[in-house]
Enzyme design. Structure first.
Site, PDB file in Angstrom:
ATOM      1  N   GLU A  14      30.477  37.519  47.248  1.00 59.99           N
ATOM      2  CA  GLU A  14      30.487  38.665  46.363  1.00 59.99           C
ATOM      3  C   GLU A  14      29.559  38.345  45.209  1.00 59.99           C
ATOM      4  O   GLU A  14      29.699  37.308  44.578  1.00 59.99           O
ATOM      5  CB  GLU A  14      31.901  38.927  45.837  1.00 59.99           C
ATOM      6  CG  GLU A  14      32.103  40.303  45.222  1.00 59.99           C
ATOM      7  CD  GLU A  14      31.181  40.596  44.070  1.00 59.99           C
ATOM      8  OE1 GLU A  14      30.630  41.698  44.026  1.00 59.99           O
ATOM      9  OE2 GLU A  14      30.988  39.720  43.215  1.00 59.99           O
ATOM     10  N   CYS A  62      35.567  43.622  40.229  1.00 62.39           N
ATOM     11  CA  CYS A  62      35.336  43.173  41.602  1.00 62.39           C
ATOM     12  C   CYS A  62      36.005  44.075  42.632  1.00 62.39           C
ATOM     13  O   CYS A  62      37.163  44.411  42.503  1.00 62.39           O
ATOM     14  CB  CYS A  62      35.841  41.756  41.793  1.00 62.39           C
ATOM     15  SG  CYS A  62      35.525  41.183  43.465  1.00 62.39           S
ATOM     16  N   CYS A  65      37.982  41.100  45.804  1.00 64.04           N
ATOM     17  CA  CYS A  65      39.350  40.742  45.447  1.00 64.04           C
ATOM     18  C   CYS A  65      39.909  41.912  44.633  1.00 64.04           C
ATOM     19  O   CYS A  65      40.521  41.736  43.603  1.00 64.04           O
ATOM     20  CB  CYS A  65      39.400  39.452  44.662  1.00 64.04           C
ATOM     21  SG  CYS A  65      38.172  39.288  43.379  1.00 64.04           S
ATOM     22  N   HIS A  69      42.171  42.120  39.184  1.00 70.59           N
ATOM     23  CA  HIS A  69      41.942  42.399  37.767  1.00 70.59           C
ATOM     24  C   HIS A  69      42.823  43.553  37.286  1.00 70.59           C
ATOM     25  O   HIS A  69      43.179  43.615  36.119  1.00 70.59           O
ATOM     26  CB  HIS A  69      40.466  42.669  37.509  1.00 70.59           C
ATOM     27  CG  HIS A  69      39.614  41.476  37.782  1.00 70.59           C
ATOM     28  ND1 HIS A  69      39.570  40.401  36.930  1.00 70.59           N
ATOM     29  CD2 HIS A  69      38.829  41.151  38.837  1.00 70.59           C
ATOM     30  CE1 HIS A  69      38.761  39.473  37.439  1.00 70.59           C
ATOM     31  NE2 HIS A  69      38.303  39.909  38.602  1.00 70.59           N
ATOM     32  N   ARG A 492      40.952  33.744  44.838  1.00 66.21           N
ATOM     33  CA  ARG A 492      39.969  32.713  44.523  1.00 66.21           C
ATOM     34  C   ARG A 492      40.428  31.747  43.434  1.00 66.21           C
ATOM     35  O   ARG A 492      39.701  30.822  43.096  1.00 66.21           O
ATOM     36  CB  ARG A 492      38.630  33.346  44.153  1.00 66.21           C
ATOM     37  CG  ARG A 492      37.935  33.933  45.361  1.00 66.21           C
ATOM     38  CD  ARG A 492      36.851  34.922  45.027  1.00 66.21           C
ATOM     39  NE  ARG A 492      36.305  35.501  46.240  1.00 66.21           N
ATOM     40  CZ  ARG A 492      36.859  36.495  46.941  1.00 66.21           C
ATOM     41  NH1 ARG A 492      37.984  37.023  46.539  1.00 66.21           N
ATOM     42  NH2 ARG A 492      36.310  36.955  48.034  1.00 66.21           N
ATOM     43  N   SER A 515      36.099  32.382  39.617  1.00 63.40           N
ATOM     44  CA  SER A 515      34.763  31.903  39.959  1.00 63.40           C
ATOM     45  C   SER A 515      34.003  31.408  38.724  1.00 63.40           C
ATOM     46  O   SER A 515      33.006  30.710  38.865  1.00 63.40           O
ATOM     47  CB  SER A 515      33.966  32.971  40.702  1.00 63.40           C
ATOM     48  OG  SER A 515      34.558  33.188  41.970  1.00 63.40           O
ATOM     49  N   CYS A 560      32.826  34.561  43.952  1.00 69.74           N
ATOM     50  CA  CYS A 560      32.970  35.956  43.570  1.00 69.74           C
ATOM     51  C   CYS A 560      32.290  36.099  42.225  1.00 69.74           C
ATOM     52  O   CYS A 560      32.898  35.916  41.180  1.00 69.74           O
ATOM     53  CB  CYS A 560      34.436  36.332  43.490  1.00 69.74           C
ATOM     54  SG  CYS A 560      34.652  38.104  43.430  1.00 69.74           S
ATOM     55  N   CYS A 563      32.908  38.858  39.439  1.00 71.22           N
ATOM     56  CA  CYS A 563      34.080  38.505  38.648  1.00 71.22           C
ATOM     57  C   CYS A 563      33.723  37.517  37.552  1.00 71.22           C
ATOM     58  O   CYS A 563      34.233  37.568  36.447  1.00 71.22           O
ATOM     59  CB  CYS A 563      35.130  37.821  39.512  1.00 71.22           C
ATOM     60  SG  CYS A 563      36.028  38.925  40.563  1.00 71.22           S
TER      61      CYS A 563
END
Lengths: 581, 354, 144
Positions: A14, A62, A65, A69, A492, A515, A560, A563
């Site tokens: 991502e 994102c 995922c 958030h 993640r 990430s 990701c 993110c």
């Protein structure tokens, strides 16, 4: 003579990630630099808005995922306002988060990571009957007949002969780094396609409770999906999606997830890993691991009820779990020494998220560019640290934490996997260990889903339909000023959002994202981030033009990057500046 | 390289009969609001088409649009990749990284000059020369201009590419703009939504492959087939609105009975999208059916229009005043839907030329 | 399904849509019978309540022919009690209705075999016969 390898874009992730590596004359990586190359400024956009709406903005950090958030955001606002949610809402959230894990991890394994280990072209040479034998020897999954694999192979053959290879074009096919026999490759290609069809079905759990996927809806104070058990479920049209039919579909999804993890994902992981045991001996990050905890049985304010505990492990020492306090200004801090930001108190300071600031300050080369100046700033990611330590977050951190805390199902599962592969526990500190941990935790979590589902059904049967608490919905009921932190374990890794609310509006908002922990650049002390450290752990490129080895270790973290890059500006002033060099 | 096979030839090789194409064409006609009688001609056109070269560029985005596309039930992502299109560049899905990936893009541009379709998700940062979003050392701005130059058409997937989306929300820190602000000399189809419905993306691509031309668009560049009616017009809760029955909070008696969500902020009346008809993830549900009001995510600047939980009467966009009046007064059941059905047919007959 | 009006559900609402569709069907069937064009009505494109749909299905009833197709998911077709009026319901992946239409036509086209499919089938059949006539016995073919 040292050589500089640039891999940009890193695909099958991502977001936008660039890796630069220095290699010695033998192709071994001696230096590695991770750079996030895109920024949007979502936290800056959040300032001044209604905190009840923050989840929708934050969720758009994102779409892979998706939901993490959203969850962290509603929890942050609820924490700030001391806003309790009904037990059903807690169960619905657990189910949605767990579904996200299983969906995300399976898709990562097959669609983002597998092509690092699986040679698609080699699958054309497989014997379908032998493939069937292989598949049946490792699993009772029904789609395993010789005819089934012959069909898959035929489809693949037609595709290759069409001359338009699409997403498989220019692959590193035939690189000696690929170790699977043709039959294992064919089996993996078949499962790549099956997983695509499977994932479409299992996201329906999100659709029922959240109305759609990606980006299902959430609600501060509970869940937005009222339960309508009394309506005419058999008619096909009923008052809301959460009726007996919808709940029946949820059950079907949970069963399908469990079956796929047990009969496809877990056996495939072990089978593929057994051909790549050397990858259990390289790619360790920093040996420090961090979790924030998640999946409360009772509530977020009762840590004893969480499935995944919170804590920090330093220097591989599983005997000492350090407590983590997200509100302590000395524990979590973000640094920008090598990031394209500036701090008002100086670029080398660390700031706790409540005090966090982000002033875009691009000082990199003017595009188009060939190479970044890694002595200076080189990324849109910041460098978060826990008590000054670089920390790895994610599935490996969680599995180690569960293991260290004596969680029996984890110890049993990890023991089974390691004994099948004939490897010691230390093998987990590696590229393949990270990938295997992702599979193991999918099994641990999917096994919990039925319990949450049964509890939800029991509550409904007992007459408790409540999914939302109306008490503090109106901003007039809030204090003049409040602040809170919402955290979770995203697929993640550890994720937290910090929010400051003043006069009913967002005054400051900051997300510290998995990430960012893993992919961030060097800090003021020059300590490399986990991606960078992992790449410097025993990696030798067979062919610098085919950076297969870099892809493997980077993908083992499941990057990701959308993110990871974010912006805060507590003053709301125009603070961006630019110095293109 | 040999002459590429037609989709019909590929399917015959795989032992898939023409009935499958006819069935899909019927479905496509249904979702694209084409005359139902057109499916025979569509199946024929689809069989004679070649796999369309598609270059997918991801800019300031969250990958939600790509994720959404993988959820398409008709056609599925597997069927698209294998049978309908040649996805020659797509960062999230393609096998190789780095130089080899960029080379694949260049190769596709060269081999299909003037014939490839560029799909974009994400907005384009323009501030300070576009340094806020780069890929392979180039700004997105440069990559877009370079790739669009020899394209047949562009598809802006998602509200970010179509209208600027969340990066463009106030105060737009990176100078994010939609694709149509940069590329002005090529046809552009906008498929907004945060993300768009999978079948709207896949259906538009299939239409393009089938007919080799862009479908009928509204004044915002959206295919009328998917964006011709408001969600409210098509909502299964519309009869409650007409009767003046509203949920007053998220979990009250009305909410549980599926009454209209207007008073808890639903933006369905001013949002043009197909959520209420196509629904999401194989027709399972859509936001309103699962209890949350529509956010209005397929409309320009929906992030900045005054609050997701405020009733439309206090909203700044669209024909809010009229809607508010109707809600207060209530209306006769059924009249509105009959009217709509006729409108739908009128728009379909307008397509007969295709 | 309460009739007291206290909490109406969507199940209860009839919008009169079924009757207006019946009128359209009658008109088009008359045209077809006199040698005019076939016609089709896309049911998913029309806002109908569950009750509307049930009403329409009941009014049209069942006729002499009922067919099940198995191609790219299942399909069910039946001729209604009115000759030349067909109800066609296609299922996509799983049991979801992917498209649903009324066709006013002598025979729905999807029932006919296509020329190219017949050509491919003819080739395959003659290949199989040729193989069967070869003296050395073959392994069981894969596409049974």
């Amino acid at each position: 003579m040292n050589e500089r390898i640039v891999v940009d874009p890193i695909t099958r992730i991502e977001g936008h990630l660039r890796i630069e590596a220095e290699t010695g004359s033998d192709g071994s990586i001696t230096g590695a630099y991770s750079s996030g190359t895109m920024v949007r400024g979502i936290e800056l956009i959040l300032k001044g808005r209604d905190p009840r709406e923050a989840w929708a903005f934050a969720q758009r950090i994102c779409g892979v995922c998706t939901l993490v958030h959203g969850i962290a955001s509603v929890r942050a606002v609820e924490n700030a306002l001391d806003y309790k949610i009904p037990p059903n809402a807690q169960l619905i959230r657990n189910l949605m988060i767990a579904a996200q894990y299983v969906h995300d991890h399976v898709m990562h394994f097959y669609h983002l990571h597998a092509l690092d280990w699986v040679d698609v072209v080699s699958a054309l040479k497989a014997d379908p009957a032998a493939t069937s034998q292989l598949a049946q020897s490792i699993s009772s999954w029904p789609k395993s007949s010789p005819g089934y694999f012959a069909d898959t192979q035929k489809k693949l053959k037609n595709f290759v002969e069409s001359g338009q290879l699409g997403i498989f074009a220019n692959g590193f096919w035939g690189n000696p780094g690929f170790k699977l026999p043709p039959e294992a490759n064919l089996m993996a290609v078949a499962h790549y396609l099956e997983a695509l069809a499977w994932q479409r079905e299992v996201v329906k759990l999100h659709t029922i409770f959240g109305g759609k996927n990606p980006h299902p809806n959430f609600l501060v104070g509970g869940a937005p999906s009222p339960i309508s058990v009394d309506s005419t479920a058999s008619s096909g049209v009923s008052a809301t999606a959460v009726n007996m039919t919808g709940l029946g579909q949820v059950k079907t999804v949970i069963d399908s997830m469990k079956t796929f993890v047990e009969q496809v994902y877990l056996p495939d992981t072990l089978a593929i890993a057994s051909f790549y045991k050397d990858w259990f001996a390289r790619g360790e990050g920093v040996g420090n691991f961090l979790t924030f905890g998640d999946f409360p049985e009772k509530g977020m304010d009762d840590p004893s009820s969480w499935l995944i505990p919170s804590g920090a492990i330093l220097g591989r020492d599983l005997n000492t779990i350090h407590p983590v306090d997200l509100n302590d200004p000395e524990q979590i801090q973000e640094f920008v020494s090598h990031s394209w930001y500036d701090y008002s108190a100086g670029k080398d300071r660390g700031l706790h998220p409540y005090e966090g600031e982000t002033n875009l300050d691009y000082t990199g080369p003017k595009p188009p560019y060939e190479q970044l100046d890694v002595e200076q700033s080189y990324s849109w990611l910041k460098s978060p640290r826990w008590k000054g330590n670089v920390m790895e977050v994610g599935p490996l951190a969680r599995v180690l934490m569960l293991y260290a805390k004596g969680h029996e199902p984890t110890k049993e599962l990890a023991g089974m996997a390691l004994s099948k592969l004939d490897l010691p526990l230390e093998a987990m500190f590696s590229t393949m260990g990270r990938t295997a941990a992702r599979t193991l935790e999918s099994k641990i979590i999917v096994d919990q889903m039925s319990t949450w589902y049964d509890n939800l059904i029991a509550n409904i049967r007992g007459g408790d339909l409540a999914v939302h608490n109306e008490d503090k919905w109106e901003p007039s009921s809030w204090p003049k000023e409040a602040r809170g932190v919402g955290f979770m374990e995203a697929p993640r890794g550890a994720l937290a959002h910090w929010v400051v609310i003043k006069d009913g509006k967002i005054d400051n908002y900051q997300a510290v994202v998995p990430s960012t922990w893993n992919a961030g650049p060097r800090d003021a002390q020059g300590q490399p981030g986990p991606y960078e450290a992992a790449l410097m752990d025993r990696h030798t490129l067979y062919d610098p033009k085919q950076p297969l080895e870099i892809q493997r270790t980077i993908h083992s973290f499941d990057p990701c990057i959308a993110c990871a890059v974010h912006v805060v500006d507590p003053d709301g002033e125009e603070l961006m500046k630019i110095q293109v060099r | 390289m040999s002459e590429q096979e037609t989709i019909g030839e590929l399917l015959v090789k795989r032992g898939i009969s023409r009935r499958a194409l006819l069935k899909y064409a019927g479905y496509l006609a249904s979702v694209m609001a084409l005359p139902p009688t057109s499916s025979t001609a569509m199946a024929q056109a689809l069989a004679n088409a070649r796999r369309q070269s598609v270059i997918w560029l991801s800019f300031q985005e969250c990958t939600g649009c790509t994720e959404s596309l993988t959820r398409s039930f008709s056609p599925t992502i597997e069927d698209m990749i294998f049978d309908l299109i040649s996805l020659d560049y797509h960062e999230t899905l393609q096998a190789v990284s780095g130089y080899a990936a960029e080379e694949a893009r260049m190769q596709a541009m060269k081999e299909n000059k003037g014939k490839y379709v560029v799909v974009v998700d994400g907005s384009v940062s323009t501030k300070d020369g576009g340094v806020y979003s780069a890929n392979a050392g180039k700004t997105n701005l440069e990559t877009l201009q370079e790739t669009a130059k020899d394209a047949l058409a562009l598809i802006s997937v998602g509200t970010c590419a179509a209208f600027g989306g969340i990066p463009h929300a106030k105060p737009n820190p990176t100078g994010a703009v939609p694709v149509s602000d940069i590329i002005t000399d090529k046809p552009i189809i906008n498929i907004p939504g945060c993300p768009p419905i999978a079948e709207a993306i896949a259906g538009t691509v299939a239409y393009l492959v089938t007919f080799g031309k862009i479908p009928e668009l509204d004044h915002l560049g959206r295919p009328k087939a998917f964006f011709g009616d408001t969600i409210h017009d098509r909502c299964y809760r519309r009869p409650f609105y007409d009767k003046g029955l509203f949920a007053k909070s998220f979990d009250d008696e009305g909410a549980r009975n599926g009454w209209c969500l207007y008073e808890v902020g639903c933006k369905g009346p001013v949002t043009y999208n197909a959520c209420a008809t196509l629904k999401w993830n194989g027709g399972v549900s859509f936001p309103i059916q699962s209890g949350h009001g529509c956010l209005g995510c397929s409309e320009p600047d929906f992030w900045d229009r005054g609050g997701f939980y405020k009733p439309l009467s206090s909203w700044t966009g669209g024909n809010a005043a009229i809607i508010g009046g109707a809600a207060a007064a209530g209306a006769v059941v059924g009249a509105a839907s009959a009217l709509l059905a006729r409108r739908r047919k009128a728009s379909a007959s307008g397509e007969k030329g295709s | 399904m309460t009739a007291d009006g206290a909490t109406p559900t969507l199940y209860d609402i009839s919008t009169g849509m079924a009757m207006s569709l019946m009128q359209e069907i009658a008109e088009r069937l008359g045209i077809l019978a006199e040698g005019g064009e076939p016609h089709a009505i896309d049911l998913l494109g029309i806002p109908m309540s569950k009750r509307d749909r049930d009403e329409l299905e009941a009014m049209l009833g069942r006729g002499e022919v009922e067919v099940t197709l198995d191609v790219a998911g299942a399909s069910r077709l039946w001729e209604t009690q009115y000759s030349g009026v067909w109800w066609i319901r296609h299922f996509g992946e799983g049991e979801r209705v992917a498209s649903e239409r009324i066709e006013i036509v002598p025979v729905p086209e999807i029932l006919s075999a296509h020329r190219l499919d017949m050509a491919a089938a003819a080739r395959r059949l003659s290949d199989e016969l040729a193989q069967a006539n070869e003296p050395i016995p073959q392994e069981e073919s894969a596409h049974v």
